[in-house]
Scaffold this active site. Structure first.
Site, PDB file in Angstrom:
ATOM      1  N   SER A 254       0.827  -1.218   0.000  1.00  0.00           N
ATOM      2  CA  SER A 254       0.000   0.000   0.000  1.00  0.00           C
ATOM      3  C   SER A 254       0.855   1.261   0.000  1.00  0.00           C
ATOM      4  CB  SER A 254      -0.955   0.014   1.200  1.00  0.00           C
ATOM      5  OG  SER A 254      -0.272  -0.244   2.399  1.00  0.00           O
ATOM      6  N   HIS A 284      -1.886  -8.905   1.979  1.00  0.00           N
ATOM      7  CA  HIS A 284      -1.523  -7.628   2.638  1.00  0.00           C
ATOM      8  C   HIS A 284      -2.641  -7.286   3.629  1.00  0.00           C
ATOM      9  CE1 HIS A 284       0.386  -3.865   3.280  1.00  0.00           C
ATOM     10  NE2 HIS A 284      -0.120  -3.162   2.295  1.00  0.00           N
ATOM     11  N   HIS A 330       6.130 -12.793   7.473  1.00  0.00           N
ATOM     12  CA  HIS A 330       6.370 -11.407   7.078  1.00  0.00           C
ATOM     13  C   HIS A 330       7.490 -11.372   6.049  1.00  0.00           C
ATOM     14  CE1 HIS A 330       6.941  -7.087   7.343  1.00  0.00           C
ATOM     15  NE2 HIS A 330       5.733  -7.063   7.874  1.00  0.00           N
ATOM     16  N   ARG A 339       3.728  -4.977  16.697  1.00  0.00           N
ATOM     17  CA  ARG A 339       2.323  -4.551  16.703  1.00  0.00           C
ATOM     18  C   ARG A 339       1.426  -5.685  17.196  1.00  0.00           C
ATOM     19  NH1 ARG A 339       2.170  -2.911  10.565  1.00  0.00           N
ATOM     20  NH2 ARG A 339       3.122  -4.974  10.567  1.00  0.00           N
ATOM     21  N   ASP A 385      -1.689  -8.509  11.689  1.00  0.00           N
ATOM     22  CA  ASP A 385      -3.080  -8.886  11.422  1.00  0.00           C
ATOM     23  C   ASP A 385      -3.558 -10.037  12.284  1.00  0.00           C
ATOM     24  OD1 ASP A 385      -3.594  -6.986   9.362  1.00  0.00           O
ATOM     25  OD2 ASP A 385      -2.220  -8.123   8.109  1.00  0.00           O
TER      26      ASP A 385
HETATM   27  N1  AMX Z   1       1.427 -19.928   6.070  1.00  0.00           N
HETATM   28  C1  AMX Z   1       1.815 -20.845   5.159  1.00  0.00           C
HETATM   29  N2  AMX Z   1       2.866 -20.689   4.339  1.00  0.00           N
HETATM   30  C2  AMX Z   1       3.554 -19.543   4.458  1.00  0.00           C
HETATM   31  C3  AMX Z   1       3.238 -18.559   5.411  1.00  0.00           C
HETATM   32  C4  AMX Z   1       2.106 -18.771   6.223  1.00  0.00           C
HETATM   33  N3  AMX Z   1       1.693 -17.868   7.108  1.00  0.00           N
HETATM   34  N4  AMX Z   1       4.119 -17.552   5.309  1.00  0.00           N
HETATM   35  C5  AMX Z   1       4.956 -17.899   4.314  1.00  0.00           C
HETATM   36  N5  AMX Z   1       4.627 -19.094   3.803  1.00  0.00           N
HETATM   37  C6  AMX Z   1       5.234 -19.791   2.673  1.00  0.00           C
HETATM   38  C7  AMX Z   1       5.095 -18.929   1.422  1.00  0.00           C
HETATM   39  O1  AMX Z   1       3.798 -19.086   0.851  1.00  0.00           O
HETATM   40  C8  AMX Z   1       6.214 -19.463   0.570  1.00  0.00           C
HETATM   41  O2  AMX Z   1       5.790 -20.700   0.035  1.00  0.00           O
HETATM   42  P1  AMX Z   1       6.210 -21.145  -1.475  1.00  0.00           P
HETATM   43  O3  AMX Z   1       7.697 -21.119  -1.487  1.00  0.00           O
HETATM   44  O4  AMX Z   1       5.617 -22.490  -1.608  1.00  0.00           O
HETATM   45  O5  AMX Z   1       5.609 -20.115  -2.375  1.00  0.00           O
HETATM   46  C9  AMX Z   1       7.301 -19.736   1.611  1.00  0.00           C
HETATM   47  O6  AMX Z   1       6.623 -19.900   2.866  1.00  0.00           O
HETATM   48  C10 AMX Z   1       8.333 -18.654   1.746  1.00  0.00           C
HETATM   49  O7  AMX Z   1       7.654 -17.432   2.002  1.00  0.00           O
HETATM   50  P2  AMX Z   1       8.362 -16.286   2.873  1.00  0.00           P
HETATM   51  O8  AMX Z   1       9.602 -15.864   2.147  1.00  0.00           O
HETATM   52  O9  AMX Z   1       8.491 -16.729   4.277  1.00  0.00           O
HETATM   53  O10 AMX Z   1       7.274 -15.147   2.871  1.00  0.00           O
HETATM   54  P3  AMX Z   1       7.025 -14.027   1.766  1.00  0.00           P
HETATM   55  O11 AMX Z   1       7.957 -12.901   2.033  1.00  0.00           O
HETATM   56  O12 AMX Z   1       7.010 -14.595   0.391  1.00  0.00           O
HETATM   57  O13 AMX Z   1       5.536 -13.584   2.096  1.00  0.00           O
HETATM   58  C11 AMX Z   1       3.730 -13.066   3.519  1.00  0.00           C
HETATM   59  C12 AMX Z   1       5.222 -12.861   3.256  1.00  0.00           C
HETATM   60  C13 AMX Z   1       3.300 -12.135   4.646  1.00  0.00           C
HETATM   61  C14 AMX Z   1       2.939 -12.691   2.252  1.00  0.00           C
HETATM   62  C15 AMX Z   1       3.489 -14.538   3.898  1.00  0.00           C
HETATM   63  O14 AMX Z   1       4.168 -14.827   5.101  1.00  0.00           O
HETATM   64  C16 AMX Z   1       2.032 -14.899   4.016  1.00  0.00           C
HETATM   65  O15 AMX Z   1       1.405 -15.257   3.005  1.00  0.00           O
HETATM   66  N6  AMX Z   1       1.443 -14.820   5.278  1.00  0.00           N
HETATM   67  C17 AMX Z   1       0.033 -15.063   5.468  1.00  0.00           C
HETATM   68  C18 AMX Z   1      -0.780 -13.861   5.027  1.00  0.00           C
HETATM   69  C19 AMX Z   1      -0.592 -12.698   5.984  1.00  0.00           C
HETATM   70  O16 AMX Z   1      -0.671 -12.836   7.191  1.00  0.00           O
HETATM   71  N7  AMX Z   1      -0.384 -11.495   5.421  1.00  0.00           N
HETATM   72  C20 AMX Z   1      -0.275 -10.272   6.209  1.00  0.00           C
HETATM   73  C21 AMX Z   1       1.104  -9.697   6.244  1.00  0.00           C
HETATM   74  C22 AMX Z   1       1.116  -8.365   6.983  1.00  0.00           C
HETATM   75  C23 AMX Z   1       0.482  -7.309   6.150  1.00  0.00           C
HETATM   76  O17 AMX Z   1       0.982  -6.951   5.083  1.00  0.00           O
HETATM   77  N8  AMX Z   1      -0.641  -6.761   6.556  1.00  0.00           N
END
Ligand code: AMX
Length: 448
Positions: A254, A284, A330, A339, A385
């Site tokens: 964002s 996000h 994250h 947070r 979140d």
């Molecule tokens: N549950 C399951 N798998 C997860 C995970 C979770 N909470 N967090 C990361 N992973 C997986 C990824 O999907 C990725 O899998 P892949 O290699 O098969 O595609 C792998 O672990 C490596 O990911 P990463 O490098 O640890 O994370 P990222 O930087 O690519 O993504 C984020 C970060 C936040 C998008 C991810 O942790 C996620 O999807 N979390 C759940 C959604 C969430 O809570 N989002 C809110 C974030 C805060 C915000 O922006 N408001």
């Protein structure tokens, strides 16, 4: 009603005027002194991996540290939740945060009071301006349109009031861009609670009439009041929430989207509406509603007082189905999100026996280990979140499709001061380069 003193009316802008030359000089000096220095190398894996870890943006109001968490203008959130309180309030308030993010200085009581008054004035001007037409437009948006779509469209509707766009058309000098940018940003910040409340009442409370904006209340109080909530606890939580979710470095979707669009000299309405569309993504800002959905489904499946073993099994089943566990992980942080910690402290104070809140804490006990076991999750810890939805739910705000709208009101408080500063610094349009797979192959084919 608000006070109308001329001097009072430009206190924050005057402070900006005083600070801007010093900061502009600072930027110039840094450019001259360190312009040729190398911050870091860029690996192919980073280019193919969402630019993770590339330090390529200049964003002044906040900085994430993988281990220390988030710093707003170099101060940590734990300290700020105390120093941004106002007249003995239990929680930090939005108006103090705004002064702080615009200027880098903790406001005096009088300065916070100025911001309170200034936002009232802007609401009043909006009210006598075109409010009927605007609110009619809002009412025409159908409730099967996601609340974030409605919020983003409302911000776009207001674009016609942009003072910056008007000044630009009439040829204003570049050195003054920030002045009308500031006005647009403050006007937008001022009206966001009303927009959010109208969407809330219209779509989730059978179109009930939104209470009038109240000139005796501060920002979070007004948001709560116009949404139909008046208890001190909810007001405290909304104050707390709005401050915590405001700013989070420049690279999140964002903030970066708003910053990028604004770099083309699109006005704050275009820029922030774009940012909101990014905030609406489930990876996000939408994650907070996803977390609640997940917790409620989990509670339904395994019961309200389930054992750790049952929770572990439920979580592993979800992962096996290829789902993410919302609220965990994250892109930058490698520790528990501060947070999350601050919100859990809030929950411990006000709702220690709430069953869903207890489930959040139980998840914290078991989920990180499960995510670690996958061997691929970089950060197995809870993020912002993870705990916010449950607190809103506790207070009766149960419409989780609405949660990201509150996040959207909050994110404006961090992003819009930053956009104003970007114009004050005279930053150029963003234009990074991109590469193709063939380009990568050709570049490295004979170097392996
Ligand atoms: N549950 C399951 N798998 C997860 C995970 C979770 N909470 N967090 C990361 N992973 C997986 C990824 O999907 C990725 O899998 P892949 O290699 O098969 O595609 C792998 O672990 C490596 O990911 P990463 O490098 O640890 O994370 P990222 O930087 O690519 O993504 C984020 C970060 C936040 C998008 C991810 O942790 C996620 O999807 N979390 C759940 C959604 C969430 O809570 N989002 C809110 C974030 C805060 C915000 O922006 N408001």
């Amino acid at each position: 009603m608000f006070k109308k003193s001329g001097i009072l009316n430009c206190q924050l802008k005057n402070k900006m005027r005083e600070l801007i030359p010093k900061y502009q000089q600072d930027l110039k000096d840094v450019k001259t002194k360190y312009g040729d220095k190398v911050i870091g190398e860029v690996k192919v894996s980073q280019v193919l991996g969402g630019m993770r870890g590339i330090q390529g943006l200049f964003y002044e109001t906040s900085k994430l540290d993988a281990n220390k968490g988030i710093l707003l203008r170099n101060q940590n959130l734990f300290d700020l939740t105390k120093s941004l309180r106002y007249k003995g309030s239990e929680e930090p308030i939005v108006e103090s945060l705004l002064w702080f993010l615009f200027t880098g200085e903790i406001p005096t009581e009088k300065q916070t009071e100025f911001v309170i008054n200034d936002l009232h004035k802007r609401n009043y001007e909006m009210h006598v301006g075109d409010v009927d037409k605007f609110e009619k437009f809002l009412q025409t948006l159908p409730c099967d349109m996601h609340p974030m779509t409605q919020l983003s469209l409302s911000v776009l509707y207001l674009q016609k009031f942009s003072k910056f766009a008007k000044a630009y058309r009439s040829g204003v000098n570049k050195s003054q861009y920030w002045e009308t940018y500031y006005e647009d940003c403050m006007n937008l910040i001022a009206v966001l609670p009303r927009i959010a409340a109208i969407i809330y009442n219209k779509c989730f409370h059978e179109g009930r009439k939104t209470e009038k904006y109240d000139y005796s209340r501060h920002y979070a109080e007004n948001l709560a009041h116009m949404m139909g909530y008046n208890s001190d606890e909810i007001i405290n939580y909304l104050s707390h929430y709005l401050v915590l979710h405001s700013d989070h470095e420049g690279g999140n979707v964002s903030a970066h989207t708003s910053f990028l669009v604004s770099s083309a000299l699109s006005d704050p309405f275009y820029s922030y509406s774009a940012g909101l569309n990014g905030l609406a993504g489930p990876l996000h800002g939408l994650a907070n509603q996803e977390v609640l959905r997940w917790l409620l489904d989990c509670q339904k499946a395994i019961g309200a007082d389930a054992s750790d073993e049952a929770l572990i099994k439920y979580t592993k089943d979800m992962l096996a189905q290829g789902k993410v566990i919302p609220g965990y992980g994250h892109a930058v942080l490698r520790e528990v999100d501060p947070r999350y910690v601050i919100q859990v402290q809030f929950g411990d104070r006000y709702m220690p026996n709430d069953k869903l809140f207890k489930l959040v804490k139980q998840c914290y006990k078991v989920i990180p280990n499960i995510l670690k076991e996958t061997g691929k999750v970089q950060n197995p810890w809870p993020n912002v979140d993870c705990s916010s939805g449950v607190i809103l739910y506790h207070y009766g705000i149960k419409e989780f499709d609405f949660y990201t709208v509150i996040f959207g009101v909050s994110r404006a408080l961090g992003v819009l001061p930053t956009l104003t500063w970007a114009r004050a610094y005279g930053l150029p349009i963003e234009r990074p380069g991109s590469v193709t797979l063939d380009w990568i192959k050709n570049k490295f084919a004979d170097k392996i």
